[in-house]
Design a protein around this motif. Structure first.
Motif, PDB file in Angstrom:
ATOM      1  N   GLN A   1      66.250  76.508  47.237  1.00 14.89           N
ATOM      2  CA  GLN A   1      64.855  76.835  46.957  1.00 14.89           C
ATOM      3  C   GLN A   1      64.592  76.538  45.495  1.00 14.89           C
ATOM      4  O   GLN A   1      65.391  76.833  44.623  1.00 14.89           O
ATOM      5  N   SER A   2      63.483  75.901  45.253  1.00 14.10           N
ATOM      6  CA  SER A   2      63.307  75.334  43.919  1.00 14.10           C
ATOM      7  C   SER A   2      62.411  76.169  43.018  1.00 14.10           C
ATOM      8  O   SER A   2      62.421  75.993  41.816  1.00 14.10           O
TER       9      SER A   2
ATOM     10  N   MET B   1      67.540  92.255  46.395  1.00 11.65           N
ATOM     11  CA  MET B   1      67.708  93.701  46.523  1.00 11.65           C
ATOM     12  C   MET B   1      66.365  94.384  46.679  1.00 11.65           C
ATOM     13  O   MET B   1      66.248  95.570  46.466  1.00 11.65           O
TER      14      MET B   1
ATOM     15  N   PHE C   1      70.589  79.535  46.982  1.00 12.40           N
ATOM     16  CA  PHE C   1      69.777  79.567  45.763  1.00 12.40           C
ATOM     17  C   PHE C   1      69.299  78.163  45.392  1.00 12.40           C
ATOM     18  O   PHE C   1      68.120  77.952  45.107  1.00 12.40           O
TER      19      PHE C   1
ATOM     20  N   SER D   1      63.576  81.662  40.050  1.00  5.98           N
ATOM     21  CA  SER D   1      64.596  81.682  39.012  1.00  5.98           C
ATOM     22  C   SER D   1      65.823  82.422  39.525  1.00  5.98           C
ATOM     23  O   SER D   1      65.768  83.139  40.523  1.00  5.98           O
ATOM     24  N   LEU D   2      66.925  82.234  38.812  1.00  4.56           N
ATOM     25  CA  LEU D   2      68.164  82.921  39.190  1.00  4.56           C
ATOM     26  C   LEU D   2      67.934  84.436  39.158  1.00  4.56           C
ATOM     27  O   LEU D   2      68.341  85.170  40.062  1.00  4.56           O
ATOM     28  N   TRP D   3      67.272  84.889  38.117  1.00  3.94           N
ATOM     29  CA  TRP D   3      67.024  86.328  37.981  1.00  3.94           C
ATOM     30  C   TRP D   3      66.150  86.849  39.124  1.00  3.94           C
ATOM     31  O   TRP D   3      66.450  87.871  39.725  1.00  3.94           O
ATOM     32  N   GLU D   4      65.074  86.123  39.410  1.00  9.52           N
ATOM     33  CA  GLU D   4      64.198  86.564  40.504  1.00  9.52           C
ATOM     34  C   GLU D   4      64.956  86.634  41.819  1.00  9.52           C
ATOM     35  O   GLU D   4      64.763  87.549  42.619  1.00  9.52           O
ATOM     36  N   SER D   5      65.838  85.675  42.030  1.00  9.29           N
ATOM     37  CA  SER D   5      66.523  85.682  43.325  1.00  9.29           C
ATOM     38  C   SER D   5      67.526  86.831  43.396  1.00  9.29           C
ATOM     39  O   SER D   5      67.770  87.356  44.477  1.00  9.29           O
ATOM     40  N   ILE D   6      68.078  87.240  42.271  1.00  5.70           N
ATOM     41  CA  ILE D   6      68.955  88.417  42.275  1.00  5.70           C
ATOM     42  C   ILE D   6      68.137  89.675  42.568  1.00  5.70           C
ATOM     43  O   ILE D   6      68.505  90.495  43.408  1.00  5.70           O
ATOM     44  N   VAL D   7      67.006  89.792  41.901  1.00  4.51           N
ATOM     45  CA  VAL D   7      66.177  90.994  42.091  1.00  4.51           C
ATOM     46  C   VAL D   7      65.567  91.005  43.495  1.00  4.51           C
ATOM     47  O   VAL D   7      65.585  92.030  44.177  1.00  4.51           O
TER      48      VAL D   7
END
Lengths: 367, 344
Positions: free
Chosen positions: B326-327, B339, B323, B330-336
């Motif tokens: 990559q700059s 999946m 995580f 966002s944390l949320w985008e990378s979680i979504v």
């Protein structure tokens, strides 16, 4: 792009525009403490409230997947959704399921437009975890009911247009309970604040002194209040608000971390757990749609999700203090951190304490 | 249908029943029974010499056998080795292949004067014994299949008594080797191995849960089943929560077996295994410590598998570093995004 992906993109665009125009400041626990009726109206105007409600009332007519996508996008961004949250989450589905045609026509379009703030009156001074001990009573009179008693910990009652009150209509423990829509303000209803340890006013004590409610405002059937309330509680227990309450804080803290930050493992753990909660959440949503509100997965998700939320406060403090990470927090991050710390004890209490939930799970096991 | 329900399809339930039956017969004959039934090669296409079936069927086999604390050396051949070999365009006839990608391994390759590809070094905690013919390794962007007869094997065991050897390579010429694309690294191979262990953990956790519930309902103290004590009931509920969490961890990865999702599965199942195994022992009291009783066979496996193929902290660090590297997400985008495609 699939329909759900398009919907997700639409929410993100809405939020980006709001953030850019100063429409809101992200908050932790925003579904409880982020009260902004104008934001709710803008959200309603963008057709992002009432995703599961029928189109005839102005709703989106979608499935639980649609609602989940919108909810998780709003909560992860810390958007102030408290003004309409309870109306959409508990009240509207209940009116749709149990309400009269007149109640549906009156309330649902307003809920969908983001214009209704609802309070849900369940807990009482002597009825918390043991909810069936409710003592607030409703006595039948000509054309309606007189409600007397006290509700506590009622979120948003001081802003609410109405309050759904669980009250005793007969002596029988469970089947003696019924639900009433009490319109506010009401001359015989007194609302006083219960301030939280943060000093903020979100909860209330609400006293009913023979408050008259018309027969037209009985919600569902007399004697069916317990079953209706349990259905609402299942919906309340099972959403992303049970693992995303502190997410805006985490998002803010990781934004400016160096690539070699010693907090990497903490961040990895957060990603791993939330990813896994989302998978369980999709299962829970299916259970709710199928009407299986007693499924232990619902209680389990709330239990593990809220325990995780509390642990993220420690993770956040660790990220904030780890050598090599930025030494000072932005004002936004500082404010989010404070909010998370103040709100954290409540995560595992509200909506049924984790002890009550584990009781539900173990009862299911040992049946 | 929820991806958590992947086990409930009728074909998979019958595979599970068949495997449970095999385990219920002779433990000593089980390894041969499994080989005769083609179980280690589930997940490999029949045209490649496998037994057919998909990743979910292979997972059922791993999960069920692990729940029975069965002898599973070589059972991940189809799930890990043949999957990796197929990425490199290689296949191999029915043989038992172990895979190693332990971060502590020190392997290097060289070319001999005659142009042979040679491998030297050490690999740790490799699940091999005399039944395993080959070892699959990833070295210098090559996947190589090595005959174990060419290696020096220092045998050992994990906590559960499963074979875990240190394998020594001295300029070994692999049976086969193929260059793989640069986006397939040793960590990707390790992640697949980690998913296999995660599935095993989940199977053993299901069994620990069932065993512990049964025990708590049967064992009486103070005149009633201990499950009727609220503290015990809550501990049972905690074990159920942890079991659900690990089921969800592997379901996410099976549905979309990216390296990130495999890493998540191992992080989640490993941490759940630690907590649940201790809670199960606490409920069992002294009984759970006895070698005769079944619990220890499961918990010692849980502890070993949690540490193998990257312990939870290793994978947490990997996920977090990916995580941070990559700059623009966002944390949320990378979680979504992690999946993506899952529920649409």
């Amino acid at each position: 792009m699939s329909e759900l992906e398009e919907l997700r993109a639409r929410v993100r665009t809405f939020l980006a525009v709001e953030l850019a125009s100063g429409g809101f400041t992200p908050r932790c626990d925003s579904w409880l403490i982020g009260y902004d009726p104008n934001f709710s109206r803008r959200l309603g105007a963008a057709q992002l409230i009432g995703l599961m409600l029928p189109t005839e009332f102005g709703g989106f007519g979608g499935g639980a997947g649609h609602r989940l996508v919108v909810s998780e996008e709003l909560l992860s961004a810390g958007a102030p959704v408290a003004a309409h949250w309870f109306a959409e989450r508990q009240f509207a589905p209940s009116v749709l399921r149990h309400g009269t045609v007149a109640q549906q026509n009156e309330w649902l379009p307003k809920v969908i437009r983001g214009e209704v703030c609802m309070a849900i009156g369940l807990s009482e001074p002597d009825a918390g975890s043991d909810l069936a001990s409710v003592r607030t009573k409703a006595e039948q009179v000509d054309g309606g009911w007189l409600i007397s008693g006290t509700k506590v910990w009622t979120s948003s009652a001081h802003h609410a247009d109405a309050m759904v009150v669980l009250a005793r209509t007969s002596g029988q423990r469970h089947v003696g309970l019924s639900q009433f829509i009490v319109r506010l303000p009401h001359p015989n209803v007194d609302i006083s604040p219960i301030r939280l340890i943060s000093g903020e006013h979100h909860f209330n004590q609400v006293t009913f002194d023979e408050a008259y409610v018309s027969q037209d405002d009985v919600l569902g059937e007399i004697g069916n209040g317990w079953a209706q309330a349990m259905h609402e509680l299942a919906a309340e227990r099972a959403g992303p608000e049970r693992y995303l309450s502190t997410f805006p804080l985490l998002e803010e803290l990781v934004r400016d971390l160096p690539r070699d930050s010693r907090s990497a493992a903490d961040i990895g753990r957060v990603i791993a757990d939330i990813t896994t909660f989302r998978t369980i959440n999709h299962k829970v949503v299916e259970l709710l749609i199928s009407g299986d509100t007693s499924a232990s997965e619902i209680a389990m998700l709330k239990g593990i999700g809220t325990t995780f939320e509390q642990e993220t406060v420690g993770i956040a403090l660790s990220i904030a203090n780890e050598p090599g990470n930025p030494t000072t927090l932005s004002p936004v991050a500082m404010s989010l951190l404070r909010e998370a710390q103040y709100q954290a004890p409540g995560f595992t209490i509200r909506g049924g304490t984790n002890e009550v939930l584990r009781g539900i799970v173990s009862k299911g096991l040992l049946k | 249908m929820s991806i958590l329900d992947w086990e409930s399809e009728e074909d998979r339930r019958s595979l599970r029943r068949a495997l449970d039956d095999m385990c219920a017969r002779s433990a000593t004959a089980l390894p041969q029974t499994l080989v005769d039934a083609g179980i280690p090669w589930i997940g490999m296409t029949e045209s490649a010499g496998g037994s057919g079936g998909d990743i979910f069927d292979a997972a059922i086999a791993l999960q069920t056998l692990s729940g029975n604390a069965a002898d599973v050396i070589g059972i991940d051949t189809g799930f890990v080795a043949s999957w990796a070999l197929s990425l490199g365009g290689l296949s191999i006839d029915r043989s038992l292949i172990a895979t190693t990608a332990d971060p502590r391994n020190s392997l290097m390759s060289a070319l001999s004067s005659s142009g042979d590809f040679l491998i030297s070094g050490l690999a740790f905690d490799v699940p091999v014994d005399e039944r395993i013919q080959y070892l699959l390794v990833h070295v210098d962007q090559e996947l190589a299949l090595i005959s174990l007869t060419d290696c020096i094997i220092h045998s050992g065991e994990n906590l559960a008594g499963e074979a875990r050897a240190t394998v020594e390579f001295n300029a070994v010429v692999p049976v086969k080797h193929v260059a793989v694309e640069s986006n397939f690294t040793q960590i990707d191979l390790l992640a697949r191995l980690a998913l296999a262990r995660s599935i095993q953990i989940s199977g053993a956790l299901n069994a620990v849960r069932d065993l512990t519930i049964t025990y708590a309902r049967t064992r009486e103290q103070f005149g009633k089943p201990i499950a009727d004590q609220q503290v015990i009931a809550h501990k049972l509920a905690e074990i159920c929560e942890l079991t659900l969490m690990s089921q969800a961890g592997i379901a996410t990865a099976l549905n979309e077996p990216t390296t990130q999702n495999c890493a998540i599965a191992k992080s989640v199942t490993g941490r759940c295994a630690r907590k649940a195994s201790m809670a199960a022992h606490q409920i069992h009291g002294a009984m759970g410590m006895s070698q005769e009783y079944h619990l220890g066979a499961l918990t010692t496996r849980l502890w070993s598998w949690t540490e193998e193929a990257g312990r939870p902290e290793f994978w947490n660090h990997y996920i977090g570093q990916s995580f941070l590297a990559q700059s623009d997400t966002s944390l949320w985008e990378s979680i979504v995004n992690g999946m993506e495609g899952l529920h649409t």
